[in-house]
Design a protein around this motif. Structure first.
Motif, mmCIF file in Angstrom:
data_model
loop_
_atom_site.group_PDB
_atom_site.id
_atom_site.type_symbol
_atom_site.label_atom_id
_atom_site.label_comp_id
_atom_site.label_asym_id
_atom_site.label_seq_id
_atom_site.Cartn_x
_atom_site.Cartn_y
_atom_site.Cartn_z
ATOM 1 N N ARG A 101 0.800 -1.204 0.000
ATOM 2 C CA ARG A 101 0.000 0.000 0.000
ATOM 3 C C ARG A 101 0.842 1.267 0.000
ATOM 4 N NH1 ARG A 101 -2.467 -2.300 4.591
ATOM 5 N NH2 ARG A 101 -1.778 -0.494 5.772
ATOM 6 N N ASN A 102 1.983 1.202 0.656
ATOM 7 C CA ASN A 102 2.701 2.420 0.904
ATOM 8 C C ASN A 102 4.195 2.193 0.821
ATOM 9 O OD1 ASN A 102 3.586 4.855 1.753
ATOM 10 N ND2 ASN A 102 3.050 4.563 3.886
ATOM 11 N N LYS A 129 16.117 4.961 -4.810
ATOM 12 C CA LYS A 129 14.663 5.099 -4.813
ATOM 13 C C LYS A 129 14.159 5.336 -6.235
ATOM 14 C CE LYS A 129 11.437 8.812 -4.084
ATOM 15 N NZ LYS A 129 11.148 10.113 -3.477
ATOM 16 N N TYR A 130 14.794 6.257 -6.944
ATOM 17 C CA TYR A 130 14.390 6.551 -8.314
ATOM 18 C C TYR A 130 14.684 5.375 -9.243
ATOM 19 C CZ TYR A 130 13.723 11.397 -6.895
ATOM 20 O OH TYR A 130 13.286 12.537 -6.278
ATOM 21 N N SER A 131 15.788 4.698 -9.010
ATOM 22 C CA SER A 131 16.131 3.529 -9.820
ATOM 23 C C SER A 131 15.064 2.449 -9.682
ATOM 24 C CB SER A 131 17.493 2.987 -9.396
ATOM 25 O OG SER A 131 17.817 1.803 -10.097
ATOM 26 N N ASP A 132 14.612 2.227 -8.454
ATOM 27 C CA ASP A 132 13.577 1.234 -8.201
ATOM 28 C C ASP A 132 12.276 1.616 -8.895
ATOM 29 O OD1 ASP A 132 12.706 -1.086 -6.086
ATOM 30 O OD2 ASP A 132 11.111 0.386 -6.325
ATOM 31 N N ALA A 133 11.921 2.906 -8.822
ATOM 32 C CA ALA A 133 10.690 3.379 -9.460
ATOM 33 C C ALA A 133 10.750 3.206 -10.974
ATOM 34 C CB ALA A 133 10.448 4.842 -9.102
ATOM 35 N N LEU A 134 11.892 3.530 -11.577
ATOM 36 C CA LEU A 134 12.047 3.390 -13.033
ATOM 37 C C LEU A 134 11.955 1.927 -13.455
ATOM 38 C CD1 LEU A 134 14.924 5.967 -13.643
ATOM 39 C CD2 LEU A 134 12.522 6.199 -14.344
ATOM 40 N N LYS A 230 -1.528 16.686 -16.561
ATOM 41 C CA LYS A 230 -0.617 17.489 -15.760
ATOM 42 C C LYS A 230 -0.276 16.728 -14.485
ATOM 43 C CE LYS A 230 -2.490 21.846 -17.503
ATOM 44 N NZ LYS A 230 -3.160 23.126 -17.128
ATOM 45 N N PRO A 231 1.009 16.650 -14.122
ATOM 46 C CA PRO A 231 1.420 15.859 -12.954
ATOM 47 C C PRO A 231 0.677 16.199 -11.673
ATOM 48 C CG PRO A 231 3.336 16.471 -14.231
ATOM 49 C CD PRO A 231 2.174 17.203 -14.839
ATOM 50 N N LYS A 232 0.285 17.459 -11.513
ATOM 51 C CA LYS A 232 -0.403 17.830 -10.280
ATOM 52 C C LYS A 232 -1.762 17.132 -10.141
ATOM 53 C CE LYS A 232 -2.578 22.042 -12.134
ATOM 54 N NZ LYS A 232 -2.677 23.509 -11.998
ATOM 55 N N GLU A 233 -2.258 16.552 -11.238
ATOM 56 C CA GLU A 233 -3.544 15.849 -11.199
ATOM 57 C C GLU A 233 -3.426 14.417 -10.688
ATOM 58 O OE1 GLU A 233 -4.815 15.972 -15.205
ATOM 59 O OE2 GLU A 233 -5.096 18.138 -15.285
ATOM 60 N N ILE A 234 -2.204 13.952 -10.453
ATOM 61 C CA ILE A 234 -2.022 12.534 -10.149
ATOM 62 C C ILE A 234 -2.668 12.116 -8.832
ATOM 63 C CG2 ILE A 234 0.176 12.674 -8.899
ATOM 64 C CD1 ILE A 234 1.000 10.185 -10.713
ATOM 65 N N GLY A 235 -2.887 13.052 -7.936
ATOM 66 C CA GLY A 235 -3.523 12.704 -6.674
ATOM 67 C C GLY A 235 -5.034 12.738 -6.703
ATOM 68 N N SER A 236 -5.619 13.044 -7.858
ATOM 69 C CA SER A 236 -7.084 13.142 -7.935
ATOM 70 C C SER A 236 -7.740 11.769 -7.983
ATOM 71 C CB SER A 236 -7.484 13.938 -9.181
ATOM 72 O OG SER A 236 -7.166 13.203 -10.357
ATOM 73 N N LYS A 237 -8.969 11.698 -7.540
ATOM 74 C CA LYS A 237 -9.724 10.440 -7.575
ATOM 75 C C LYS A 237 -9.904 9.961 -9.015
ATOM 76 C CE LYS A 237 -12.383 11.239 -3.350
ATOM 77 N NZ LYS A 237 -13.746 11.306 -2.767
ATOM 78 N N LEU A 251 2.537 0.592 -10.328
ATOM 79 C CA LEU A 251 2.937 1.633 -11.275
ATOM 80 C C LEU A 251 2.611 3.010 -10.712
ATOM 81 C CD1 LEU A 251 3.812 2.671 -14.115
ATOM 82 C CD2 LEU A 251 1.432 2.332 -14.826
ATOM 83 N N TYR A 252 1.439 3.141 -10.142
ATOM 84 C CA TYR A 252 0.997 4.421 -9.579
ATOM 85 C C TYR A 252 1.958 4.901 -8.491
ATOM 86 C CZ TYR A 252 -2.089 7.856 -7.370
ATOM 87 O OH TYR A 252 -2.618 9.013 -6.843
ATOM 88 N N LEU A 253 2.338 3.987 -7.602
ATOM 89 C CA LEU A 253 3.241 4.344 -6.517
ATOM 90 C C LEU A 253 4.631 4.708 -7.052
ATOM 91 C CD1 LEU A 253 2.154 1.659 -3.919
ATOM 92 C CD2 LEU A 253 1.748 4.115 -3.810
ATOM 93 N N ALA A 254 5.049 4.039 -8.113
ATOM 94 C CA ALA A 254 6.334 4.370 -8.736
ATOM 95 C C ALA A 254 6.294 5.776 -9.336
ATOM 96 C CB ALA A 254 6.675 3.342 -9.808
ATOM 97 N N LEU A 255 5.183 6.126 -9.951
ATOM 98 C CA LEU A 255 5.041 7.468 -10.516
ATOM 99 C C LEU A 255 5.041 8.522 -9.416
ATOM 100 C CD1 LEU A 255 2.319 6.761 -13.235
ATOM 101 C CD2 LEU A 255 4.786 7.006 -13.579
ATOM 102 N N LEU A 256 4.396 8.216 -8.301
ATOM 103 C CA LEU A 256 4.419 9.136 -7.160
ATOM 104 C C LEU A 256 5.852 9.344 -6.675
ATOM 105 C CD1 LEU A 256 1.384 7.989 -4.978
ATOM 106 C CD2 LEU A 256 1.502 9.952 -6.496
ATOM 107 N N SER A 257 6.622 8.251 -6.674
ATOM 108 C CA SER A 257 8.016 8.343 -6.228
ATOM 109 C C SER A 257 8.828 9.276 -7.119
ATOM 110 C CB SER A 257 8.662 6.950 -6.212
ATOM 111 O OG SER A 257 8.085 6.131 -5.219
ATOM 112 N N LEU A 258 8.621 9.174 -8.423
ATOM 113 C CA LEU A 258 9.356 10.048 -9.338
ATOM 114 C C LEU A 258 8.984 11.512 -9.133
ATOM 115 C CD1 LEU A 258 9.474 8.156 -12.755
ATOM 116 C CD2 LEU A 258 11.134 8.157 -10.894
ATOM 117 N N LEU A 259 7.743 11.751 -8.743
ATOM 118 C CA LEU A 259 7.306 13.122 -8.485
ATOM 119 C C LEU A 259 7.733 13.602 -7.107
ATOM 120 C CD1 LEU A 259 3.710 13.040 -10.003
ATOM 121 C CD2 LEU A 259 5.732 14.161 -10.951
ATOM 122 N N GLY A 260 8.228 12.657 -6.275
ATOM 123 C CA GLY A 260 8.645 13.031 -4.933
ATOM 124 C C GLY A 260 7.501 13.247 -3.975
ATOM 125 N N VAL A 261 6.337 12.678 -4.279
ATOM 126 C CA VAL A 261 5.163 12.903 -3.427
ATOM 127 C C VAL A 261 4.542 11.600 -2.948
ATOM 128 C CG1 VAL A 261 4.600 15.149 -4.415
ATOM 129 C CG2 VAL A 261 3.688 13.082 -5.469
#
Length: 415
Positions: A101-102, A129-134, A230-237, A251-261
């Motif tokens: 989950r996290n 961290k970024y290597s793992d996400a990629l 737009k990346p800022k939309e990634i947290g939307s429902k 995949l979603y969590l990996a994308l969050l990691s690349l954005l640092g959020v």
């Protein structure tokens, strides 16, 4: 050009604004409110960001490791040691239930047991961290195939596909038979989102050859040549609903990691995300880590012939009970951290992430309740550290004068 790097150390539950003031940092930094919330909610973490040409690195240290004034290296080493323990436990117990989950701190060095990946610098942790996400993104799109179909109109001298009546009526050259057919093509909204996140990552986090190659491969495979995300939309429902399967959530969590959020998204809650381009953040809950430490310690000691941990064996540790009246019935659950069996006797075991001074009445009552629900008579409270000023003797067995049937021990397992 970055003119200064400023290290800030804050203890869990400490007021970050006061801590920053003591360490000569102005308190009107926009990021501090978020970090303060994490500290006050018992998160241990690392947060770094760039502002006004100053590179701030903020460490939230656990309550078991008091911040040492004017000794940055010692404070940083204490945090790295805690982080290393996290990876050691994750490497040993791959089924930590909150992992899927996290992934606030992604697994790399100790989990893979590669000496080359072992690190004692937090900047290296960020690189991994970024290597793992990629790698997660790359593996997903290697097997991800999602297609749509588009209509192609053409003419021939024989009928092979759907007859286009309107065009044939208008056609003067009757040797041409107008037809139409649907052709599949690869299309994926997840690809569009991923490409835009990779674009954002390359733009704001610096050059990364692997990220650029991955972005180009996804663009070529799915024909992504324009972006409407737009990346800022990634947290939307709306966006979150696109990630349905377990692989898609990874995949979603990996994308969050690349954005640092990635730390802003947890347990399927929807939280507002700050728009921070030049920041990295890692947060995790130390009480969960301590529970795993206790389980690992007791398992190694072979003190108990049977040992069940709620994080692994929820069915064996959970017990329902009810609050009842003539007209109402309310269901509750008893969920002790661990249940152990020794010499035919069962023990309720609770790991308490707090410094021990004297026994806390609430801790004892919960321990006794969880035992009584199951008909057990023994319990153990385990703490990470005893206060230096505490004179309470922990190497003894205790019971209340009014309830001699239930007895408990207090132990310390250093962390």
């Amino acid at each position: 050009m970055i003119s200064l790097t400023k290290l800030i150390f804050v203890n869990e539950n400490e007021n970050i604004f006061e801590a920053c003031a003591k360490q000569g940092v102005v308190s009107n930094i926009e990021h501090l409110k978020f970090i303060s919330a994490k500290a006050n909610n018992n998160y241990i973490g690392y947060y770094q960001f760039l502002q006004d040409e100053v590179y701030y690195k903020i460490y939230i240290l656990p309550k078991t490791t008091p911040r040492v004034e004017n000794d940055d290296e010692r404070n940083k080493r204490a945090f790295i040691e805690l982080l290393s323990k996290y990876y050691q436990l994750k490497s040993k117990y791959s089924s930590i239930k909150y992992e899927s989950r996290n992934r606030n701190i992604v697994d790399f060095a100790l989990e893979r047991e590669k000496e080359s990946n072992r690190s004692d610098k937090l900047d290296d942790f960020i690189v991994y961290k970024y290597s793992d996400a990629l790698q997660t993104i790359e593996q997903f799109f290697k097997k991800h195939k999602n297609s749509l179909s588009k209509e192609k109109r053409f003419y021939a001298q024989s009928v092979r596909h759907q007859f286009d009546l309107k065009r044939n009526i208008l056609e003067l050259d009757k040797s041409k038979i107008h037809q139409r057919k649907k052709e599949p093509y690869l299309y994926s909204k997840l690809a569009i989102i991923s490409v835009e996140v990779l674009h954002h990552f390359l733009k704001h986090k610096g050059k990364n050859r692997e990220a650029k190659k991955l972005k180009n491969r996804i663009e070529a495979k799915y024909g992504v040549d324009s972006y409407n995300f737009k990346p800022k939309e990634i947290g939307s429902k709306k966006v979150l609903k696109l990630f349905k399967s377990s692989d898609e959530k990874e995949l979603y969590l990996a994308l969050l990691s690349l954005l640092g959020v990635e730390n802003y998204f947890e347990d399927n809650s929807y939280k507002a995300m700050l728009k921070l381009h030049n920041q990295h953040a890692h947060f995790f809950r130390p009480e969960q880590l301590f529970e795993w430490k206790v389980y690992d310690h007791l398992l190694k000691s072979s003190e108990f012939t049977d040992l069940h941990y709620e994080g692994l064996h929820a069915k064996e540790t959970k017990e329902d009970f009810y609050l009842e009246s003539k007209e109402h019935k309310v269901k509750y659950s008893s969920n002790p951290d661990l249940i152990g069996k020794k010499e035919g006797e069962f023990y309720i075991i609770d790991a308490k992430w707090k410094l021990f001074d004297t026994p806390n009445e609430n801790d004892i009552q919960k321990l006794a309740r969880d035992a009584k629900i199951r008909g057990y008579k023994k319990g153990i409270l385990i703490y990470p550290m005893q206060e230096k000023a505490s004179t309470f003797k922990i190497a003894e067995e205790y019971n209340y004068s009014y309830d001699s049937d239930f007895s408990f021990e207090i132990r310390v397992i250093e962390f």
